[in-house]
Design an enzyme around this catalytic site. Structure first.
Site, PDB file in Angstrom:
ATOM      1  CG  HIS A 243      23.079  44.340  33.958  1.00 57.14           C
ATOM      2  ND1 HIS A 243      24.458  44.388  34.122  1.00 57.14           N
ATOM      3  CD2 HIS A 243      22.557  44.965  35.027  1.00 57.14           C
ATOM      4  CE1 HIS A 243      24.742  45.017  35.249  1.00 57.14           C
ATOM      5  NE2 HIS A 243      23.611  45.385  35.817  1.00 57.14           N
TER       6      HIS A 243
HETATM    7  O1  RIB Z   1      23.780  41.161  37.585  1.00 63.20           O
HETATM    8  C1  RIB Z   1      22.833  41.727  36.697  1.00 63.20           C
HETATM    9  C2  RIB Z   1      21.684  40.796  36.490  1.00 63.20           C
HETATM   10  O2  RIB Z   1      21.035  40.561  37.740  1.00 63.20           O
HETATM   11  C3  RIB Z   1      20.595  41.384  35.570  1.00 63.20           C
HETATM   12  O3  RIB Z   1      19.958  40.349  34.879  1.00 63.20           O
HETATM   13  C4  RIB Z   1      19.639  42.004  36.541  1.00 63.20           C
HETATM   14  O4  RIB Z   1      18.304  42.066  36.038  1.00 63.20           O
HETATM   15  C5  RIB Z   1      19.699  41.035  37.670  1.00 63.20           C
HETATM   16  O5  RIB Z   1      18.821  39.937  37.369  1.00 63.20           O
END
Ligand code: RIB
Ligand code: CA
Length: 313
Positions: A243
């Protein structure tokens, strides 16, 4: 090219860690003014520790790391050890950091930096819940107009939620903070699950990290090996979405991403859909177009960039 000045606001988390490494490996494009930790994936005492561990792994004990807010604006903290493990960086064994944590509160660092640097020269890169950024905007409204841009990871529309059926984790943890940030009028680019779920790890991509034969490469491979088990079990996918590195990759190679300038509102009232990013992708309303909401990523180019840059460390 003058490197873009950024503040990384983060809740490491394995994917946050890769994002921080990518930023520190890209000095031509990025100058990291500081890293502010926020409570999210794991409690603040661990996210600030993990941020320092990652800076040391990158050989960058000079980077200033700050602890920010230890809970959301108006709700109890929800964490994600089920995804990231008890430490937040589960996977490889990690020694305790020895570089110092800055004494200044992360929110004060954000405010002070925005007041010191020329207006329109600092980009904020939130990779976790938006508590620190929202608190800075509430405490010092004069800094809002000085922010060049916010590029954040959070939200979802077509991909729907990953922590509830309706909400993505970062927004869900602090929806009141997200409402403040999305409504602040700062140029905003959003990397939602709609994009990050198209940037999945694969055996080949993880092997490329391991093939670097470096401590960084080995750690990134071990982190993604650990991190992907959750998504593979839940979604039946081949790998895990990286992500947060999408935020940093956008700063380096924006052409890897496409999206639309649309209206995005945050649900803060309904317990059923709390934290949902209500994205007007089809332009049905006349609500202000407050966010460039990304929808596509060139995944091969993204992983090629990651491999090229992380090999530098
Ligand atoms: O949903 C994904 C996000 O939530 C990313 O930033 C992961 O590190 C968590 O913080
Ligand atoms: Ca994160």
């Amino acid at each position: 090219m003058t490197p873009r000045k950024i503040i990384i606001d983060t809740d490491p988390g394995q994917d946050d860690a890769v994002a921080i490494l990518l930023a520190l490996a890209s000095p031509e494009e990025i100058e990291v003014l500081g890293i502010t930790a926020v409570a999210g994936n794991v409690p603040l005492a661990l996210t600030e520790r993990n941020a320092r561990i990652v800076c040391e792994l990158a050989g960058r004990r000079d980077v200033k790391v700050f602890a920010g807010c230890d809970r959301p604006l108006a709700r109890p903290l929800v964490t994600a050890e089920h995804v990231h493990g008890k430490t937040g960086l589960d996977g490889p064994p990690m020694a305790e950091p020895t570089m110092p944590l800055q004494a200044q509160h992360g929110v004060d660092f954000i405010i002070e930096t925005l007041r010191r640097e020329a207006p329109g020269t600092v980009t904020l890169c939130p990779l976790g819940p938006l508590t620190n950024v929202a608190t800075a905007f509430e405490r010092a409204p004069d800094v809002i107009g000085r922010v060049a841009q916010i590029v954040l990871m959070g939200g979802a529309y077509f991909e729907v939620g990953n922590i509830t059926p309706a909400a993505e984790f970062n927004i869900f943890v602090d929806p009141e903070a997200a409402k403040i940030v999305f409504g602040a009028g700062v140029p905003l680019t959003v990397m939602p699950l709609d994009v990050t779920h198209k940037a999945l790890t694969t055996r080949e991509r993880i092997d490329a990290f391991r093939a670097m034969g470096s401590t960084v490469g080995d750690h990134v491979a071990a982190w993604t090996d650990f991190f992907e088990r959750f998504d593979m079990e839940k979604y039946g996918s081949e790998g895990a979405p990286l992500h947060d590195p999408c935020v940093i990759a956008f700063l380096i190679r924006p052409e890897l991403f496409t999206g639309r300038l649309i209206n995005v509102e945050i649900e803060t009232a309904s317990e059923l859909t709390l934290g949902m990013t209500v994205a007007d992708w089809w332009g049905i309303t006349n609500r202000p177009r407050n966010a460039k909401f990304m929808g596509e990523i060139a995944a091969e180019g993204f992983y090629a960039l990651l491999a090229e840059r992380l090999a530098r460390l």
